[in-house]
Design an enzyme around this catalytic site. Structure first.
Site, PDB file in Angstrom:
ATOM      1  N   GLY A  22       0.826  -1.208   0.000  1.00  0.00           N
ATOM      2  CA  GLY A  22       0.000   0.000   0.000  1.00  0.00           C
ATOM      3  C   GLY A  22       0.853   1.248   0.000  1.00  0.00           C
ATOM      4  O   GLY A  22       2.067   1.206   0.213  1.00  0.00           O
ATOM      5  N   GLY A  24       0.658   5.609   1.189  1.00  0.00           N
ATOM      6  CA  GLY A  24      -0.088   6.603   1.958  1.00  0.00           C
ATOM      7  C   GLY A  24       0.699   7.885   2.087  1.00  0.00           C
ATOM      8  O   GLY A  24       1.722   8.090   1.417  1.00  0.00           O
ATOM      9  N   GLY A  25       0.199   8.785   2.945  1.00  0.00           N
ATOM     10  CA  GLY A  25       0.838  10.084   3.096  1.00  0.00           C
ATOM     11  C   GLY A  25       2.222  10.003   3.713  1.00  0.00           C
ATOM     12  O   GLY A  25       3.061  10.874   3.476  1.00  0.00           O
ATOM     13  N   MET A  26       2.475   8.977   4.527  1.00  0.00           N
ATOM     14  CA  MET A  26       3.768   8.851   5.199  1.00  0.00           C
ATOM     15  C   MET A  26       4.810   8.137   4.342  1.00  0.00           C
ATOM     16  O   MET A  26       6.000   8.374   4.484  1.00  0.00           O
ATOM     17  CB  MET A  26       3.602   8.088   6.515  1.00  0.00           C
ATOM     18  CG  MET A  26       2.690   8.771   7.506  1.00  0.00           C
ATOM     19  SD  MET A  26       3.355  10.354   8.068  1.00  0.00           S
ATOM     20  CE  MET A  26       2.077  10.825   9.252  1.00  0.00           C
ATOM     21  N   VAL A  29       4.459   0.905   1.710  1.00  0.00           N
ATOM     22  CA  VAL A  29       4.675  -0.342   2.437  1.00  0.00           C
ATOM     23  C   VAL A  29       4.826  -1.463   1.417  1.00  0.00           C
ATOM     24  O   VAL A  29       3.978  -1.628   0.531  1.00  0.00           O
ATOM     25  CB  VAL A  29       3.510  -0.650   3.393  1.00  0.00           C
ATOM     26  CG1 VAL A  29       3.793  -1.943   4.159  1.00  0.00           C
ATOM     27  CG2 VAL A  29       3.296   0.501   4.374  1.00  0.00           C
ATOM     28  N   LYS A  43       8.100  -0.616   5.665  1.00  0.00           N
ATOM     29  CA  LYS A  43       7.584   0.743   5.503  1.00  0.00           C
ATOM     30  C   LYS A  43       8.742   1.662   5.128  1.00  0.00           C
ATOM     31  O   LYS A  43       9.687   1.826   5.903  1.00  0.00           O
ATOM     32  CB  LYS A  43       6.939   1.232   6.793  1.00  0.00           C
ATOM     33  CG  LYS A  43       6.378   2.658   6.694  1.00  0.00           C
ATOM     34  CD  LYS A  43       5.997   3.216   8.061  1.00  0.00           C
ATOM     35  CE  LYS A  43       4.831   2.505   8.670  1.00  0.00           C
ATOM     36  NZ  LYS A  43       4.370   3.157   9.927  1.00  0.00           N
ATOM     37  N   ASP A 137      -2.965   5.325  19.093  1.00  0.00           N
ATOM     38  CA  ASP A 137      -3.704   5.408  17.827  1.00  0.00           C
ATOM     39  C   ASP A 137      -4.352   4.074  17.479  1.00  0.00           C
ATOM     40  O   ASP A 137      -4.303   3.621  16.337  1.00  0.00           O
ATOM     41  CB  ASP A 137      -2.777   5.857  16.699  1.00  0.00           C
ATOM     42  CG  ASP A 137      -3.553   6.288  15.439  1.00  0.00           C
ATOM     43  OD1 ASP A 137      -4.722   6.702  15.581  1.00  0.00           O
ATOM     44  OD2 ASP A 137      -2.997   6.191  14.336  1.00  0.00           O
TER      45      ASP A 137
END
Length: 624
Positions: A22, A24-26, A29, A43, A137
């Site tokens: 996947g 994402g913003g960070m 992965v 990651k 979180d």
């Protein structure tokens, strides 16, 4: 998952990357494999974040927190690199879907599933809080569901309690609003009780499908978390008191992780995922396994190709050096170079060998294979992909000349019983001889025999309105074989599917040979195994077909030992067909263990013997 793109790294540290899980913003992965063979989730942080001092500190905390946490309900850190140039983190790969996806696909959980979820989250919190950490979180997207229970991942904003306070100097709130504790929503310091509050919100969501603090905006959600009572009307009574305790506004009134774990043991329902969730978990695992198998086969092919090219370059260099050293004339040098390029070192990969394992053959997706290899190269597919009970597949393809050709790819057939295919065409595909026979009308077949493990027949037939159907079938078969040398498309079956099973492993060998008589010779295809001799031939098959327990199937009940099977009403002398429904699949279909016995003498009750063979085979099947 998705394949790696040319822009993606091939390795990070000593880890070879296989696929993209996947983005994402960070960061991204990846799925990777360590030099020891362990699968890991890697990651990699985006470059524009890697130079941010605040983000560097946060990423370092994630790595440190992950190394502190151990246990069966979290994902362990395996390796990392926190340098600003290329930061990444590798954790244990868990082939499981996240809770958010499962709830979206399967709906709210019953009490048994909620108990299993609560116990897993509580056990994970015990491990997280033991070294003095707070996750901060917890949310459905950070919880993976395995057959054994829940696993908690992502310690991106976890912090030690003694160094806590606000995560940033500006008072920015960190966490997911719907699952924040009141103290997080107010920007106050947090304790392990904040994670317990998040568990309560997650359990309420999993029980009802809605948040206990619903709202249309983040401010509204946070206000309700701080000031409103949770909406728990749809939470089962067996868990409502526990969820209410977790969602107490005062952190001191919430249970600890250990108290939460103990409380889950008082719930009377059996801790088990419901059937739709188990199916979803199994499908996700099967999908992961398919990606790993497919990608690693592609990588092995690429490595082999690179090795061949390297050897070719060495041969050419040797030829050039030899030509200069020995003062070979220019014509001789050309001849030597021509020999080097024409040698096996240079051309071996023009027709790479067909290597396919028995396990791959059993779950080969013939429909996907024919769609990729034939429809993708010989025309547009104008018919549906039609799969038969033995795994074969056929479809219609309209070629450039507007001819509609019917192609059928079959896997199976006894290698020792090939009366139709006694003649070699003199050509090969994947280093396997192409066998064939004369056409029958407008239809012709061509086949190769796989040689890895138990030999199996791969047959392509083509039916054409005009032209040479044999040449058409041979071209299609060659395209299929070449596709298989790159990677093998596999059906995404549940782990407990009997189609994965070696049918010969179900036989009680001594009993089968005693019944069949001499020589008791075994023949096999990917989904059937037969033992034949002077007295009888016994065949066990594993197929997906119409359910034998339905009244329209032409079967009647038959007691096979302690098991209820179904006998075919077709009356054949000295022969009996028995079907045992292992598990329903979709619609009127089911996975079936079939026994077929043909006896040479009229003194033997064929159905009684078939029932005995079937009763001995059933306990060897995988447990659901």
């Amino acid at each position: 998952m998705k394949p790696l793109t040319p822009r993606d790294p091939q390795r990070l540290g000593g880890i070879r990357l296989l696929t993209t899980i996947g983005r994402g913003g960070m960061g991204r992965v990846f799925l990777g494999r360590t030099p020891t063979g362990r699968l890991v989730a890697v990651k990699q942080i985006h470059r524009h974040l890697a130079n941010d001092p605040e983000f560097q500190a946060r990423f370092q905390r994630e790595v440190d927190a992950g190394r502190l946490v151990t246990g069966a309900y979290t994902a362990a850190v395996v390796d990392s690199d926190t340098s600003p140039e290329n930061p990444w983190l590798a954790t244990e790969y868990i082939p499981a879907p996240d809770l958010a996806t499962v709830l979206q696909e399967c709906g709210p959980l019953p009490v048994g599933g909620l108990r299993l979820l609560a116990a897993g989250l509580a056990a994970a919190l015990v491990e997280i809080h033991r070294p003095g950490l707070v996750h901060r979180d917890l949310k459905p997207g950070n919880i993976l569901l395995t057959p054994e229970g829940a696993r908690v991942i992502d310690f991106g904003i976890a912090r030690a309690v003694e160094t806590d306070g606000q995560l940033t100097a500006t008072g920015t709130m960190i966490g997911s609003p719907a699952y924040m504790s009141p103290e997080q929503a107010e920007g106050r310091g947090v304790t392990p009780a904040a994670d317990v509050f998040s568990v309560g919100a997650i359990l309420a969501m999993a029980a009802s499908g809605t948040s206990p603090f619903p709202g249309t905006s983040t401010p509204q959600i946070l206000y309700r978390i701080m000031h409103s009572a949770p909406s728990l009307d749809q939470v089962p009574s067996a868990l409502r008191e526990l969820v209410e305790a977790c969602l107490a506004k005062d952190p001191a009134q919430r249970p600890t992780a250990r108290e939460l774990l103990a409380a889950t043991g008082t719930i009377t329902a059996e801790p088990v995922w419901p059937e739709p969730v188990r199916t979803h978990i199994a499908a996700h695992r099967a999908d992961s396994e398919w990606w790993v198998e497919t990608t690693e086969k592609q990588l092995a092919y690429q490595d082999q190709l690179a090795h061949i090219r390297s050897r070719r370059r060495r041969v050419l260099r040797w030829a050039a050096v030899g030509a200069v050293a020995m003062l070979v004339p220019a014509v001789g040098g050309v001849a030597l170079s021509h020999w080097a390029m024409a040698s096996g070192h240079a051309v071996a990969m023009a027709d790479p060998s067909l290597t396919i394992t028995p396990a791959e053959l059993r779950v080969l997706d013939t429909c996907k294979l024919i769609d990729m290899a034939v429809a993708g190269k010989f025309g547009a597919r104008t018919g549906d992909l039609s799969q038969d009970s033995k795994g074969g597949c056929g479809t219609d393809i309209t070629d450039a000349a507007k001819r509609k050709v019917t192609y059928t790819l079959r896997l199976g057939g006894s290698v020792t019983d090939r009366a139709r295919y006694d003649d070699s065409t003199g050509r090969s595909a994947g280093w396997a001889p192409i066998l064939g026979s004369e056409p029958t009308g407008d239809e012709c077949g061509r086949e190769v025999i796989t040689q890895t493990g138990e030999p199996a027949v791969l047959e392509m037939t083509a039916k054409t309105p005009d032209g040479d159907p044999c040449d058409t079938a041979e071209q299609a078969l060659t395209a299929v074989v070449r596709q298989l040398t790159v990677y093998v498309p596999l059906r995404q079956l549940p782990r407990e599917s009997i189609l994965r099973v070696d049918p010969c492993s179900l036989f009680d060998t001594a009993e089968a040979r005693a019944l069949s008589g001499d020589p008791g010779k075994r023949t096999a295809t990917p989904h059937s195994c037969a033992v034949g001799g002077s007295d009888a031939t016994i065949t066990l098959s594993l197929v997906e077909k119409g359910r034998p327990d339905h009244s329209s199937s032409g079967h009647v009940k038959f007691q096979a030992g302690q098991y209820v099977a179904y006998r075919s009403t077709v009356d054949l002398p000295r022969r009996c067909f028995l079907d045992y429904l292992v598990r329903p699949t979709t619609g009127e279909q089911g996975e079936v263990l079939a026994a077929d016995i043909s006896v040479r003498s009229g003194d033997v009750d064929a159905c009684a013997e078939a029932g005995q063979i079937l009763a001995a085979a059933i306990p060897r099947l995988p447990k659901p």
